[in-house]
Design a protein around this motif. Structure first.
Motif, PDB file in Angstrom:
ATOM      1  N   ARG A 145       1.132  -7.382   8.971  1.00 63.98           N
ATOM      2  CA  ARG A 145       0.020  -7.978   8.255  1.00 63.98           C
ATOM      3  C   ARG A 145       0.567  -8.900   7.177  1.00 63.98           C
ATOM      4  N   LEU A 146      -0.284  -9.786   6.668  1.00 66.27           N
ATOM      5  CA  LEU A 146       0.132 -10.718   5.630  1.00 66.27           C
ATOM      6  C   LEU A 146       0.267  -9.980   4.309  1.00 66.27           C
ATOM      7  N   ARG A 147       1.378 -10.212   3.617  1.00 63.82           N
ATOM      8  CA  ARG A 147       1.641  -9.486   2.372  1.00 63.82           C
ATOM      9  C   ARG A 147       2.437 -10.361   1.418  1.00 63.82           C
ATOM     10  N   CYS A 148       2.095 -10.272   0.153  1.00 66.77           N
ATOM     11  CA  CYS A 148       2.798 -11.030  -0.887  1.00 66.77           C
ATOM     12  C   CYS A 148       3.002 -10.110  -2.082  1.00 66.77           C
ATOM     13  N   VAL A 149       4.234 -10.077  -2.631  1.00 67.19           N
ATOM     14  CA  VAL A 149       4.565  -9.212  -3.768  1.00 67.19           C
ATOM     15  C   VAL A 149       5.020 -10.086  -4.931  1.00 67.19           C
ATOM     16  N   LEU A 150       4.395  -9.900  -6.096  1.00 65.94           N
ATOM     17  CA  LEU A 150       4.685 -10.729  -7.270  1.00 65.94           C
ATOM     18  C   LEU A 150       4.951  -9.854  -8.490  1.00 65.94           C
ATOM     19  N   PRO A 151       6.215  -9.597  -8.837  1.00 61.94           N
ATOM     20  CA  PRO A 151       6.515  -8.887 -10.086  1.00 61.94           C
ATOM     21  C   PRO A 151       6.137  -9.753 -11.288  1.00 61.94           C
ATOM     22  N   PHE A 152       5.683  -9.119 -12.376  1.00 59.02           N
ATOM     23  CA  PHE A 152       5.360  -9.879 -13.576  1.00 59.02           C
ATOM     24  C   PHE A 152       5.509  -9.003 -14.808  1.00 59.02           C
ATOM     25  N   ALA A 153       5.613  -9.652 -15.955  1.00 57.37           N
ATOM     26  CA  ALA A 153       5.625  -8.963 -17.242  1.00 57.37           C
ATOM     27  C   ALA A 153       4.242  -9.115 -17.863  1.00 57.37           C
ATOM     28  N   VAL A 195       0.390  -6.996  -5.795  1.00 56.46           N
ATOM     29  CA  VAL A 195       0.555  -7.029  -4.351  1.00 56.46           C
ATOM     30  C   VAL A 195      -0.741  -7.545  -3.727  1.00 56.46           C
ATOM     31  N   LEU A 196      -0.643  -8.594  -2.928  1.00 57.92           N
ATOM     32  CA  LEU A 196      -1.771  -9.122  -2.174  1.00 57.92           C
ATOM     33  C   LEU A 196      -1.512  -8.821  -0.703  1.00 57.92           C
ATOM     34  N   GLU A 197      -2.536  -8.309  -0.028  1.00 52.56           N
ATOM     35  CA  GLU A 197      -2.342  -7.943   1.364  1.00 52.56           C
ATOM     36  C   GLU A 197      -3.610  -8.187   2.168  1.00 52.56           C
ATOM     37  N   ARG A 237      -6.684  -6.883   0.156  1.00 53.78           N
ATOM     38  CA  ARG A 237      -6.374  -5.789  -0.760  1.00 53.78           C
ATOM     39  C   ARG A 237      -5.526  -6.331  -1.902  1.00 53.78           C
ATOM     40  N   VAL A 238      -5.940  -6.022  -3.127  1.00 51.28           N
ATOM     41  CA  VAL A 238      -5.219  -6.427  -4.331  1.00 51.28           C
ATOM     42  C   VAL A 238      -4.767  -5.158  -5.042  1.00 51.28           C
ATOM     43  N   GLU A 239      -3.476  -5.053  -5.300  1.00 51.48           N
ATOM     44  CA  GLU A 239      -2.936  -3.884  -6.000  1.00 51.48           C
ATOM     45  C   GLU A 239      -2.140  -4.350  -7.208  1.00 51.48           C
ATOM     46  N   VAL A 240      -2.232  -3.593  -8.308  1.00 47.12           N
ATOM     47  CA  VAL A 240      -1.350  -3.814  -9.451  1.00 47.12           C
ATOM     48  C   VAL A 240      -0.661  -2.495  -9.770  1.00 47.12           C
ATOM     49  N   HIS A 241       0.660  -2.506  -9.723  1.00 44.19           N
ATOM     50  CA  HIS A 241       1.484  -1.329 -10.008  1.00 44.19           C
ATOM     51  C   HIS A 241       2.056  -1.449 -11.416  1.00 44.19           C
ATOM     52  N   CYS A 262      -7.866  -2.665  -5.181  1.00 44.96           N
ATOM     53  CA  CYS A 262      -9.238  -3.135  -4.981  1.00 44.96           C
ATOM     54  C   CYS A 262      -9.268  -3.953  -3.698  1.00 44.96           C
ATOM     55  N   GLU A 263     -10.298  -3.784  -2.875  1.00 46.57           N
ATOM     56  CA  GLU A 263     -10.426  -4.535  -1.633  1.00 46.57           C
ATOM     57  C   GLU A 263     -11.705  -5.360  -1.662  1.00 46.57           C
TER      58      GLU A 263
END
Length: 208
Positions: free
Chosen positions: A10-18, A71-73, A80-84, A129-130
């Motif tokens: 599936r399409l997935r994008c991971v973006l670390p941030f401060a 994380v965008l998926e 699906r939007v996730e923030v860790h 959140c989806e």
């Protein structure tokens, strides 16, 4: 904010941030760019709102400078939007009358999302959140419009007369609501015609 895509399964994008207000703005832009690349421009407005709320909650409740990851998926008909983050304090919905610091943003997420929740991880927690994309999103927009029009009827004193079709009442409410919005734009020094053109362009982009 480095990121990567995985096209299978599936399409997935991971973006670390401060955690910082400036980073929240960059995350919104990165989200819009990513969705455009995935062919999901109609989901951008809702996705940006979700990203803003989730990332801002990290800034407010975990602290500026805290390490986090967006994380965008794409999962079928949903985004699906996730923030860790590294905090294990799980947010919870509070009564709607509470102030901004006690979780009012979560009510916005709940109203936008098809589903949402939190999960503890090995290093902290993830809030996810989806939102609907494609045809499912269009159906949800129609449902939301009906909810707004029914609420507008109550607020404006418009009600169905016995024997009068409900559709006719909704159409009358839609006309009155659009007229009120045009008055609102004019009162703020905006051009009502430009406002209508922008709405039309937005609708046509989604319909296409």
């Amino acid at each position: 904010m480095p990121g990567y895509d995985i096209t299978e399964p599936r399409l997935r994008c991971v973006l670390p941030f401060a955690a910082a207000p400036a980073e929240v703005r960059l995350l919104r832009r990165a989200t819009a760019t990513q969705l455009a690349q995935w062919g999901l421009p109609t989901a951008t407005d809702e996705a940006e709102l979700v990203v803003t709320e989730l990332a801002t909650n990290v800034v407010r409740h975990v602290g500026e400078g805290a390490s986090a990851t967006l994380v965008l998926e794409r999962r079928g008909g949903r985004l699906r939007v996730e923030v860790h983050d590294k905090s294990r304090t799980v947010p919870a919905l509070r009564p709607t009358g509470c102030d901004e610091e006690c979780g009012r943003g979560l009510h916005l997420l709940a109203s936008l999302a098809a589903d949402w929740g939190t999960v503890l991880t090995a290093t902290g927690k993830a809030v996810w959140c989806e939102v609907e994309v494609g045809m499912a999103q269009e159906c949800r927009r129609v449902e939301r419009a009906v909810e707004v029009l029914e609420a507008y009827q109550d607020a404006d004193g418009v009600s169905a007369v016995q024997g009068r079709p409900r559709q006719a009442v909704l159409e009358e409410s839609a006309v009155e609501l659009i007229a009120d919005l045009l008055h609102w734009t004019a009162a703020r020094g905006l051009d009502p015609d430009d406002f209508l053109d922008r709405a039309q362009m937005h609708y046509e982009a989604e319909a296409a």
